[in-house]
Design a protein around this motif. Sequence first.
Motif, PDB file in Angstrom:
ATOM      1  N   LYS A  65       0.837  -1.204   0.000  1.00  0.00           N
ATOM      2  CA  LYS A  65       0.000   0.000   0.000  1.00  0.00           C
ATOM      3  C   LYS A  65       0.873   1.256   0.000  1.00  0.00           C
ATOM      4  CE  LYS A  65      -3.896  -2.157   2.413  1.00  0.00           C
ATOM      5  NZ  LYS A  65      -4.715  -2.163   3.655  1.00  0.00           N
ATOM      6  N   GLN A  66       1.996   1.168   0.712  1.00  0.00           N
ATOM      7  CA  GLN A  66       2.888   2.317   0.814  1.00  0.00           C
ATOM      8  C   GLN A  66       3.513   2.653  -0.531  1.00  0.00           C
ATOM      9  OE1 GLN A  66       6.428   2.021   3.467  1.00  0.00           O
ATOM     10  NE2 GLN A  66       5.320   3.538   4.690  1.00  0.00           N
ATOM     11  N   VAL A  67       3.971   1.648  -1.270  1.00  0.00           N
ATOM     12  CA  VAL A  67       4.622   1.927  -2.555  1.00  0.00           C
ATOM     13  C   VAL A  67       3.600   2.366  -3.600  1.00  0.00           C
ATOM     14  CG1 VAL A  67       6.587   0.409  -2.131  1.00  0.00           C
ATOM     15  CG2 VAL A  67       4.536  -0.529  -3.215  1.00  0.00           C
ATOM     16  N   VAL A  68       2.358   1.894  -3.476  1.00  0.00           N
ATOM     17  CA  VAL A  68       1.323   2.362  -4.409  1.00  0.00           C
ATOM     18  C   VAL A  68       1.104   3.859  -4.219  1.00  0.00           C
ATOM     19  CG1 VAL A  68      -1.124   2.224  -4.981  1.00  0.00           C
ATOM     20  CG2 VAL A  68       0.190   0.130  -4.653  1.00  0.00           C
ATOM     21  N   LEU A  69       1.081   4.308  -2.982  1.00  0.00           N
ATOM     22  CA  LEU A  69       0.927   5.743  -2.706  1.00  0.00           C
ATOM     23  C   LEU A  69       2.169   6.520  -3.139  1.00  0.00           C
ATOM     24  CD1 LEU A  69      -0.748   5.601   0.843  1.00  0.00           C
ATOM     25  CD2 LEU A  69      -1.853   6.114  -1.340  1.00  0.00           C
ATOM     26  N   LEU A  70       3.361   5.954  -2.891  1.00  0.00           N
ATOM     27  CA  LEU A  70       4.586   6.652  -3.264  1.00  0.00           C
ATOM     28  C   LEU A  70       4.759   6.759  -4.765  1.00  0.00           C
ATOM     29  CD1 LEU A  70       7.057   5.158  -0.641  1.00  0.00           C
ATOM     30  CD2 LEU A  70       6.259   7.520  -0.764  1.00  0.00           C
ATOM     31  N   SER A  71       4.205   5.769  -5.499  1.00  0.00           N
ATOM     32  CA  SER A  71       4.339   5.834  -6.965  1.00  0.00           C
ATOM     33  C   SER A  71       3.585   7.017  -7.556  1.00  0.00           C
ATOM     34  CB  SER A  71       3.850   4.523  -7.587  1.00  0.00           C
ATOM     35  OG  SER A  71       2.447   4.364  -7.384  1.00  0.00           O
ATOM     36  N   GLU A  72       2.655   7.534  -6.772  1.00  0.00           N
ATOM     37  CA  GLU A  72       1.897   8.705  -7.217  1.00  0.00           C
ATOM     38  C   GLU A  72       2.383   9.999  -6.540  1.00  0.00           C
ATOM     39  OE1 GLU A  72      -0.202   8.535  -9.640  1.00  0.00           O
ATOM     40  OE2 GLU A  72      -0.093   6.327  -9.768  1.00  0.00           O
ATOM     41  N   GLU A  73       3.471   9.885  -5.779  1.00  0.00           N
ATOM     42  CA  GLU A  73       4.002  11.050  -5.090  1.00  0.00           C
ATOM     43  C   GLU A  73       4.584  12.044  -6.111  1.00  0.00           C
ATOM     44  OE1 GLU A  73       5.135  13.789  -2.449  1.00  0.00           O
ATOM     45  OE2 GLU A  73       3.939  12.009  -1.978  1.00  0.00           O
ATOM     46  N   PRO A  74       4.107  13.298  -6.146  1.00  0.00           N
ATOM     47  CA  PRO A  74       4.569  14.263  -7.160  1.00  0.00           C
ATOM     48  C   PRO A  74       6.061  14.535  -7.096  1.00  0.00           C
ATOM     49  CG  PRO A  74       2.556  15.030  -6.111  1.00  0.00           C
ATOM     50  CD  PRO A  74       3.027  13.850  -5.339  1.00  0.00           C
ATOM     51  N   THR A  75       6.632  14.585  -5.894  1.00  0.00           N
ATOM     52  CA  THR A  75       8.060  14.906  -5.789  1.00  0.00           C
ATOM     53  C   THR A  75       8.923  13.834  -6.448  1.00  0.00           C
ATOM     54  OG1 THR A  75       8.109  13.839  -3.614  1.00  0.00           O
ATOM     55  CG2 THR A  75       7.756  16.231  -3.673  1.00  0.00           C
ATOM     56  N   ILE A  76       8.493  12.562  -6.297  1.00  0.00           N
ATOM     57  CA  ILE A  76       9.261  11.490  -6.943  1.00  0.00           C
ATOM     58  C   ILE A  76       9.120  11.593  -8.453  1.00  0.00           C
ATOM     59  CG2 ILE A  76       9.469   8.993  -7.244  1.00  0.00           C
ATOM     60  CD1 ILE A  76       8.722   8.604  -4.394  1.00  0.00           C
ATOM     61  N   LYS A  77       7.903  11.822  -8.919  1.00  0.00           N
ATOM     62  CA  LYS A  77       7.695  11.908 -10.366  1.00  0.00           C
ATOM     63  C   LYS A  77       8.469  13.088 -10.956  1.00  0.00           C
ATOM     64  CE  LYS A  77       3.247   9.626 -10.993  1.00  0.00           C
ATOM     65  NZ  LYS A  77       1.923   9.725 -11.601  1.00  0.00           N
ATOM     66  N   MET A  78       8.436  14.217 -10.261  1.00  0.00           N
ATOM     67  CA  MET A  78       9.132  15.401 -10.774  1.00  0.00           C
ATOM     68  C   MET A  78      10.635  15.163 -10.798  1.00  0.00           C
ATOM     69  SD  MET A  78       6.956  18.439  -8.921  1.00  0.00           S
ATOM     70  CE  MET A  78       8.160  19.659  -9.424  1.00  0.00           C
ATOM     71  N   SER A  79      11.167  14.601  -9.698  1.00  0.00           N
ATOM     72  CA  SER A  79      12.609  14.360  -9.671  1.00  0.00           C
ATOM     73  C   SER A  79      13.010  13.334 -10.707  1.00  0.00           C
ATOM     74  CB  SER A  79      13.037  13.904  -8.283  1.00  0.00           C
ATOM     75  OG  SER A  79      12.386  12.682  -7.947  1.00  0.00           O
ATOM     76  N   LEU A  80      12.130  12.345 -10.959  1.00  0.00           N
ATOM     77  CA  LEU A  80      12.435  11.321 -11.964  1.00  0.00           C
ATOM     78  C   LEU A  80      12.369  11.911 -13.367  1.00  0.00           C
ATOM     79  CD1 LEU A  80      13.201   8.328 -11.956  1.00  0.00           C
ATOM     80  CD2 LEU A  80      10.794   7.763 -12.254  1.00  0.00           C
TER      81      LEU A  80
END
Length: 364
Positions: A65-80
Motif C-alpha cells: 500500500k505504501q509503494v502504491v501511494l509513493l508511486s503517485e508522489e509528485p516529488t518522486i515523479k518530478m525528480s524522476l
Amino acid sequence: MHLKKIHHKVLLLVMLVLAFALGVALVVVRMTVEEQAKKRIYKDLDARFELISILIKSEESSLKKQVVLLSEEPTIKMSLQTGDRDTIRDTSTQLQEMIQSHLFVVTDSEGKNLSQLPARTVPVATEGLDGISDSLMGSTASALWFDQSTLYLSASQAISFHEVIEGTVSCSLRLDQQFARTLGERTGTIVTFLFHGQKVTQPDRGSRTGPFLGRTYQVFVGNSSFEIWLLVDYSEVLQGLDRVTMQLLSLYLFVLLIAYGVSQVFSRSLTRPIQSLKGAVLSVSEGNWEQPLEATSHDELGVLEKSFEEMRQSLVTQRDELIETEALRKDLELSAGIQRSMLPSQMPEIKGISLCARLVPSNH
C-alpha cells in the motif's frame, strides 16, 4: 530351614517380577506422556507460526500500500522527470526519513538504482532483483532482498507517466534481530530468521536456559522464501513431567508395599501345606502313626496331603491287623502248650484196650 529358603525365594521372585513390570510400566507411561506433550507443543508451534505468518503478510500488505501511494508522489515523479541523480537522491532521502523505511530505492526504467541512502556508501545493486523486475512489468510486487548479511522484505511499484513506465519505487522492512524479538514477544516464542540455511538473526533466549523444543517453517514471499526457526522453552513441561513421575513413583512404591504383603500371604499359603506334610512325614518316621494330617488347601498340595493321610490310615490298619494276628498266634501257641502239658507224654497201657491219639491243627 529349607522351607524358609523356598518361602524367601518365592517372595523374591514375585517381588522381582512385579518390580520389573511396574518399572517398565512407569517408563512407558513417562515416555508416552512426554511424547504427547511434545505433540501438543508442536501443534502449538504450528498455531503460533500461523500468527507470525499473518503478521508478516500484514507487513507485506502495508509495504505494498505504501509503494502504491509513493508511486503517485509528485516529488518522486518530478525528480524522476528531471533525470538529475542528486535531486532523486535528495528526494529519496527525505521520503525515507519521513516514512522511516529501512531501505528506500528508486530505479529508472531499466531497474538501475538512482537513490543513495545516507547510511550506505555503496548503492544497492537492483538490476534483476525480484520485485523490481516484476514491477517494471506494471504490477505491485513483493520480494526478499539479501544485502550485506541483512534480509529485507520489500515491495515495489512502477512509476508511470502517461501510461509509460519510467521507473520504480521500493520500500523495505529489515528482518533483523529487533523484528524477530518483536514477533517472539507477541507469540511467546524465540524467533530466528534463516535465508538459504544461513542464520540472519540469532536466537534471543534471554535468561532462559532451556531445554528448548523447536521447528523450522518456510515463508514464501513473491518468488523466493526464507525460513523461520521457532523455539519454545521446554523446561516447564519437563518439570510437570517430573512431578507426574514422582507421583507415579510414589504410587509404584505403594503398590510394591501392598504386593509385598500379598506375596507374603501367597508364599505362606504355598509353604504351609509343605510344612504340614513335612511334619507328618517326620512323625510317621518316628513311629507316631496316630497323628492325623488335615488338608490345609484345596489345590494340588491339598490332594497330596489327603493322599498321605489315606496312606497313614492304611498303614495304621495294617499295623493293627498285624498286631491282632501276632496276638492270636501267641494265644494259639499258649493253648497248644497247655494241651501238651495236660496230655501224658506216653500212652497209658490198659489191658485189652489199645489207645491212639492225633493232634489236628485248627486250620485243617
